[in-house]
Design a protein around this motif. Structure first.
Motif, short mmCIF file in Angstrom:
data_model
loop_
_atom_site.label_atom_id
_atom_site.label_comp_id
_atom_site.label_asym_id
_atom_site.label_seq_id
_atom_site.Cartn_x
_atom_site.Cartn_y
_atom_site.Cartn_z
N HIS A 1 0.55 3.98 -2.97
CA HIS A 1 -0.23 5.14 -2.02
C HIS A 1 1.81 5.89 -1.61
O HIS A 1 2.29 5.28 -0.49
CB HIS A 1 -0.10 4.31 -0.32
N VAL B 1 -0.20 9.90 -4.69
CA VAL B 1 -1.92 9.86 -3.63
C VAL B 1 -0.99 11.07 -2.88
O VAL B 1 -1.86 11.71 -2.30
CB VAL B 1 -1.81 9.18 -3.06
N TYR C 1 -4.58 17.62 -2.70
CA TYR C 1 -5.67 17.05 -2.24
C TYR C 1 -7.19 17.23 -2.01
O TYR C 1 -6.64 18.55 -2.08
CB TYR C 1 -4.76 16.97 -1.21
N LYS D 1 -8.15 11.87 -4.56
CA LYS D 1 -7.14 11.77 -3.60
C LYS D 1 -7.93 13.22 -2.21
O LYS D 1 -8.29 13.86 -2.50
CB LYS D 1 -5.97 11.52 -2.99
N THR E 1 -10.33 7.88 -4.05
CA THR E 1 -9.89 6.99 -3.30
C THR E 1 -9.79 7.78 -1.77
O THR E 1 -9.64 9.61 -2.36
CB THR E 1 -8.06 6.22 -3.51
N HIS F 1 -8.51 9.18 1.98
CA HIS F 1 -7.56 9.47 2.87
C HIS F 1 -9.22 9.39 4.40
O HIS F 1 -9.77 9.80 4.07
CB HIS F 1 -7.22 10.44 2.68
N GLU G 1 -7.62 4.61 1.81
CA GLU G 1 -5.70 4.74 2.41
C GLU G 1 -5.77 4.63 4.18
O GLU G 1 -7.01 5.58 5.10
CB GLU G 1 -5.66 6.03 1.91
#
Length: 428
Positions: free
Chosen positions: A86, A131, A162, A212, A251, A253, A272
């Motif tokens: 990360h 990320v 993102y 992400k 993955t 957040h 995350e």
């Protein structure tokens, strides 16, 4: 040392393609104590042969061919290069100014990314999961520059930008009136599952390796709250499905307990932060085989530097509300046997100091070996790169570090990496 570095550069770099293949580049490493994280074994007085950048043999030390290139680490502790799962290499450090990402040109940010990459590699982190960068192709372009040999840095698994809702945790918010965020910083903004699918496909078209998601609000994004769900279950599921069509994964957040569980249920490979994870979320992560990437050092940096430098009251409040609970969740996850991955959120704090997190992982429940595995073999599995990195068994890249003392006895030894090799290139 300069002559040795030059020799390695010449050995590892070949010129134009010719009719007769060039000779194989072979390096012999004499390891005094070899730590193999995948098994937990420590082997003394070992020979590691690296051929064209990959480990081709590990065996007891013996005489090598006359004139061979030998790296003498016979008095040191040797182990695979570290993995930080990360980081944010291709952006400026967090500051008190919410508009910071908009104050620097793409070119200036790229040069800074190159500096960050070198600092990370020289600290012993030979692989990272980047990320997210605000400019969606920033970390992708940095990865490609490193792979071409234009820039010195770690191997990068890059997500691009993102996937986030408008005004969500992956946006640049809190700006002065009249300041507009440019389109290249909003590539992943989506409102519906169909939009998520299109945005994920766009990121893969730009060259992303993985995706992400910003499933909940963020500590460091103004106007969002860590416990609030931002991406719906169908939106997360759409991202997972779209990534799978590209042979990849996502993955998420996710700070809040509800958001964590929603991401797990809808197929996110990793979580995350996981700051407010509850007992049910820990049990779900265990049963689903979900990886937790918990940045248990970062909260202390934010509290100290944020107060010193005048970061906003809302950011400091959110950090205070999540730091201790995250560490309690980390301890519970260790005890439950959840897959925990080393990830620091470097980019909030200075790159190259990533290893400061190891002692926190030990303080909150891990053995030194478990912390090392989190940054090698377990992190490699998380990335899907277990056949490439995280081990010094034959077939893996010859990425390794050398230490003057035993990190299994004192994990802070990893803060003092003496030498770094990537492939067959001696970086430090």
């Amino acid at each position: 040392m300069k002559r040795l570095l030059a020799a390695f550069a010449a050995l590892c770099a070949f010129g134009p393609v010719v009719a007769t293949p060039p000779p194989l580049a072979v390096v012999y490493v004499h390891a005094g104590h070899l730590i193999e994280p995948s098994t937990g074994q420590v082997l003394d007085d070992q020979l590691i042969r690296v051929t064209d950048g990959r480990v081709s043999a590990v065996e007891p030390w013996h005489t090598v061919p006359q004139g061979a290139t030998v790296v003498d680490w016979s008095k040191q502790w040797v182990m695979p290069g570290l993995i930080d799962a990360h980081v944010h290499l291709a952006d400026f450090l967090q500051t008190s100014n919410a508009a910071e990402p908009l104050l620097h040109s793409a070119e200036a940010t790229a040069y800074l990314g190159a500096r960050n990459a070198r600092a990370t590699l020289e600290a012993g982190f030979t692989t990272v999961h980047d990320v997210g960068s605000y400019r969606a192709n920033g970390n992708i372009e940095l990865r490609d520059a490193i792979n071409r040999g234009d820039v010195v840095g770690p191997r990068i698994n890059a997500v691009g930008g993102y996937i986030t809702v408008p005004g969500g945790g992956g946006e640049v918010t809190g700006l002065p009136k009249g300041m507009v965020v440019p389109p290249e910083m909003r590539v992943g903004v989506a409102r519906t599952p169909a939009e998520v699918t299109r945005k994920v496909n766009r990121l893969f078209a730009l060259g992303a390796d993985s995706i992400k998601l910003i499933a909940t609000g963020a500590v460091l994004t103004e106007g969002t709250e860590p416990g609030v769900i931002e991406l719906s279950g169908p939106m997360i599921a759409a991202a997972v499905k779209a990534a799978a069509t590209h042979g990849s994964w996502v993955t998420s957040h996710a700070h809040g307990a509800a958001g964590i569980k929603l991401a797990i249920l809808n197929g996110s490979r990793g979580i995350e932060h996981a700051s407010l994870i509850d007992d049910e979320g820990i049990a779900m992560a265990k049963s689903h085989g979900t990886y937790l990437v918990m940045d248990v050092y970062n909260g202390d940096y934010i509290a100290e530097v944020g107060r010193r430098d005048g970061w906003s009251a809302s950011i400091l409040r959110k950090n205070d509300e999540t730091t201790d609970l995250q560490r309690q969740g980390f301890t519970k996850a260790v005890r439950a046997g959840v897959k925990l991955v080393f990830g620091t959120d470097a980019g909030v704090f200075p790159h190259g100091t990533n290893a400061l997190q190891f002692k926190y992982m030990v303080r909150y429940g891990m053995t030194p070996l478990q912390a090392i595995q989190a940054a090698t073999s377990v992190a490699a599995e998380f990335l899907g790169w277990q056949d490439r990195v995280g081990s010094l068994t034959p077939g893996h890249w010859g990425d390794m570090i050398a230490l003057d003392s035993n990190p299994l006895a004192d994990v802070t030894a990893l803060e003092r990496v003496q030498h770094v090799m990537k492939g067959c290139a001696l970086v430090r």
